[in-house]
Design a protein around this motif. Structure first.
Motif, short mmCIF file in Angstrom:
data_model
loop_
_atom_site.label_atom_id
_atom_site.label_comp_id
_atom_site.label_asym_id
_atom_site.label_seq_id
_atom_site.Cartn_x
_atom_site.Cartn_y
_atom_site.Cartn_z
N GLU A 233 23.96 4.71 30.45
CA GLU A 233 22.93 4.54 29.26
C GLU A 233 21.68 4.66 29.76
O GLU A 233 20.29 5.44 29.33
CB GLU A 233 23.33 3.49 28.42
N ASN A 242 18.49 9.39 24.83
CA ASN A 242 18.90 8.33 23.76
C ASN A 242 17.91 7.39 23.31
O ASN A 242 18.12 6.19 22.99
CB ASN A 242 20.20 7.56 24.38
N GLN A 612 20.41 15.01 23.46
CA GLN A 612 22.00 14.69 23.03
C GLN A 612 22.78 15.20 23.88
O GLN A 612 24.05 15.23 23.61
CB GLN A 612 22.22 15.51 21.76
#
Length: 738
Positions: A233, A242, A612
């Protein structure tokens, strides 16, 4: 212009005592050296007469085109093989591939015939081609045998097909791009390792800060409790794909935690990514300059070899006779016109002594690379057909108005007004009538220009903007008339034609670029560097193709696309229950799959944009295994971090060279000689005359034409340099800066 140093009072010397003139074989050998120097080829070839003829055939455009054709056929087979966009039986695709491999083998054998055996087998390119052909044949046999007994296997050698595109000598520009990557890797590796260390440090910090606070994501999943998930992440956060979603659970808990993410973004997104670009750009320039020096040395070496083959002794110096120089130039450039050849000879033999000295001979390859446009001066047809009318006072007044700068300003204002009307509601009758008025004004403008300027010059080969303007206006007129006809029939209204009309109306606004000089210079520069950008287009295609084939083998059939109107349970999860409740399914990314080559390329393009991309990676990881994320991370590293940064460095360097580089010494010498011979014409004068190009131009004696009587001549040949500077290829991009 430097010439041969002659004794005082001696204007021309004859060779003493007569030496044996170079044979036809020697002429072909010298032509091969000059051609290699002209096109920056570095192929060591044998010098026997048979080898020279084979080498000339090897470099002939027909054999090169045939090779590229079969390379394209070989690469396109992925469209017809399972998973296929257009399925064909395995036997059909296998036979075509075997035919392509046979052509590649013949091309390789041809190359082996012209190069020394030891050199051939020491060349890594040839080894790669031989190994790829062998393993492809083995893979075909194994795959075909297993298919015959209905056992599914993987065609893993399909990912190796770009090897042929890279390693044949015709693709030296793509190889240079790969060499840029290879040369950049050692320096960028240390920066990348430091970047990964930073990501891992922040990942550990996040695990300690948030792991025990029982925070939840929007989907209800545990927040930052797994180190590998945290590292992924945070890697995604570097690309900002993100952001701020990944920060919100911690930020909602306490605004102090936003400082952690802000610090991370500053260090890894802005600092490290900028350092990546700086390192890539610096190394790209450094290695490019070294390569250019090598190419310059090789070019000079080949030209010296050609000179040594053709030289004869005149006085105390070795020279090349004028007749032999002519034969050599015609052998290297068979399509060169006699007038162009005479011009180059006047530059090389400045004193008209009947021979070319060594210094001027070594510039032949550069002279042939400079595009010299042959201009055939021709009066306006109306001036010949109706001289009294065309030269009358009203006619001359119209011509002066059209040539005046105010004429351009008026039409600039018309274009801006037209832009306002385009933005308004076209259904209003007044707006519809106004469009016809604007079209009429544009047509009148073109007709006035054709009346003022000679039509052949106005629509010359180099008059891109005039062609663009004319085609846009004609297309808009035809589309508007077609749309009006359909609407008047009141039977149906074609949405497609209406869309074309709207697009053409908007494209008319690009006419503003024609009027603003700096805009035109920038756009022209971009057009000039366009061909060299194809080199990196080929590089990106090679990487895309390899990743697409691998992606099809890993993920094909895992995600299915359904029509948007279908609301069945399978359609909601893209045909795979593992995607239930995932962001991939919620965003209806079902068409982003690896079920054929075209779809795979689209997914890879989306990954290159990076927005994305973590959703795509997460979706395919859910339908296979979490390890699948490594495929997407590797693609991001190779394409986005490495290739895109090298591409940016290339664009920067190419734009700087094309935008600011003045004429080279060779171009200056050509222009000087053109003006000395009284056969020069400036680019701004071209509007009044017809451009014919080099090929097929009639001969010129370069005599009797001076600047004073040129305006009175009805026709004749003149020359000018085609462009400010020829944009170099990626291997010679920074030549002016070395």
């Amino acid at each position: 212009m430097p010439g041969v140093q002659l004794s005082s009072g001696v204007q021309r010397l004859s060779p003493e005592p007569p030496e044996e003139l170079p044979t036809r074989e020697n002429l072909l050998l010298a032509a091969a050296y000059v051609s290699d120097a002209q096109y920056n080829r570095n192929v060591p070839f044998q010098t026997s007469p048979q080898a020279i003829r084979l080498y000339c055939l090897y470099n002939h455009w027909t054999t090169r085109v045939a090779t590229y054709f079969f390379i394209c056929v070989d690469l396109s087979l992925a469209l017809f093989e399972e998973p296929a966009l257009f399925p064909l039986p395995f036997v059909a695709t296998a036979l075509v591939e075997v035919l392509c491999l046979a052509v590649f083998s013949a091309r390789l054998v041809h190359f082996a015939k012209v190069t020394p055996q030891m050199v051939f087998w020491k060349d890594t390119k040839n080894i790669c081609i031989v190994v790829t052909i062998m393993v492809t044949l083995i893979d075909l046999i194994i795959y075909g045998s297993l298919e015959a007994v209905r056992i599914h296997s993987v065609r893993w050698t399909r990912a190796l097909r770009p090897v042929f595109l890279i390693n044949f000598p015709e693709s030296r520009q793509i190889r240079r791009a790969f060499r840029s990557i290879r040369n950049t890797l050692p320096d960028i590796l240390y920066v990348f390792l430091l970047f990964l260390f930073s990501v891992l440090m922040f990942s550990l910090m996040a695990l300690k800060l948030f792991g025990d606070r029982r925070l939840k994501t929007v989907e209800g999943a545990p927040y930052f409790t797994n180190l590998l998930e945290i590292a992924f992440e945070l890697y995604v956060l570097v690309t900002t794909a993100n952001n701020p979603d990944i920060m919100m659970p911690a930020y909602n808990f306490s605004w102090w935690y936003s400082l952690y993410f802000i610090t991370y973004i500053i260090i890894n997104t802005y600092i490290f990514m900028s350092v990546f670009l700086a390192v890539v750009y610096n190394n790209y320039r450094k290695h490019l300059k070294n390569e250019i020096r090598t190419l310059a040395h090789l070019k000079r070496y080949k030209m010296i070899e050609a000179f040594d083959i053709l030289k004869v002794k005149v006085g105390t110096a070795f020279v090349v006779k004028e007749a032999m120089w002519r034969q050599l130039a015609k052998a290297v450039a068979p399509d060169i016109s006699s007038s162009h050849l005479e011009l180059l000879l006047r530059i090389s033999d400045d004193r008209q002594q009947g021979f070319v000295d060594k210094m001027n001979f070594l510039r032949l390859a550069d002279l042939l690379n400079i595009q010299v446009v042959t201009v055939n001066l021709r009066r306006h047809p109306l001036g010949a057909w109706m001289p009294q009318v065309y030269q009358s006072s009203p006619s001359l007044w119209v011509q002066r108005v059209v040539r005046h700068r105010a004429f351009v300003w008026v039409y600039d204002i018309i274009i801006l007004i037209n832009a306002v009307f385009i933005a308004l509601d076209e259904k209003h009758p007044f707006i519809s009538y106004a469009e016809w008025l604007f079209l009429a004004l544009y047509i009148i403008e073109i007709l006035l220009k054709l009346y003022t300027y000679e039509p052949g010059a106005y629509f010359g080969r180099k008059q891109f903007w005039n062609w663009f303007d004319m085609l846009i206006i004609i297309a808009a007129l035809v589309a508007t008339m077609a749309n009006a006809t359909i609407q008047s029939a009141k039977k149906y209204n074609s949405r497609q034609i209406l869309d074309i009309v709207l697009i053409l109306r908007i494209l008319r606004l690009l006419r503003v670029i024609i009027s603003i000089e700096r805009f035109r210079v920038i756009v022209t520069t971009l057009i000039n560097i366009g061909p060299t950008m194809l080199t990196f287009g080929g590089l990106v295609f090679v990487v895309y193709y390899a990743f697409a084939v691998i992606g099809m083998e890993l993920f094909h059939g895992k995600v299915q696309f359904f029509d948007p109107n279908i609301t069945s349970p399978d359609a909601l999860v893209c045909g795979n229950p593992a995607l239930k409740g995932s962001a991939f399914a919620r965003d209806r990314y079902c068409k982003n799959n690896f079920n054929d080559l075209a779809s795979s390329f689209i997914v890879l393009m989306e990954l290159t944009v990076v927005n994305q991309w973590h959703v795509l990676a997460g979706g395919f990881a859910l339908v296979t295994h979490q390890v699948a994320k490594l495929y997407f991370i590797l693609f991001h590293i190779v394409v986005v971090i490495l290739i895109v940064n090298i591409f940016i460095a290339f664009i920067l360097e190419a734009f700087f060279v094309a935008y600011s580089l003045g004429k080279s010494e060779i171009e200056t010498a050509i222009e000087k000689k053109i003006q000395e011979l009284g056969v020069g014409i400036q680019e701004e004068d071209m509007q009044d005359w017809k451009l014919t190009g080099d090929t097929g131009a009639r001969d010129s004696s370069f005599g009797g034409n001076d600047g004073d009587n040129r305006a009175e001549a009805s026709k004749g040949l003149y020359f000018r340099i085609a462009s400010k500077s020829k944009i170099p290829d990626c291997g010679c991009l920074a030549a002016a800066n070395v």
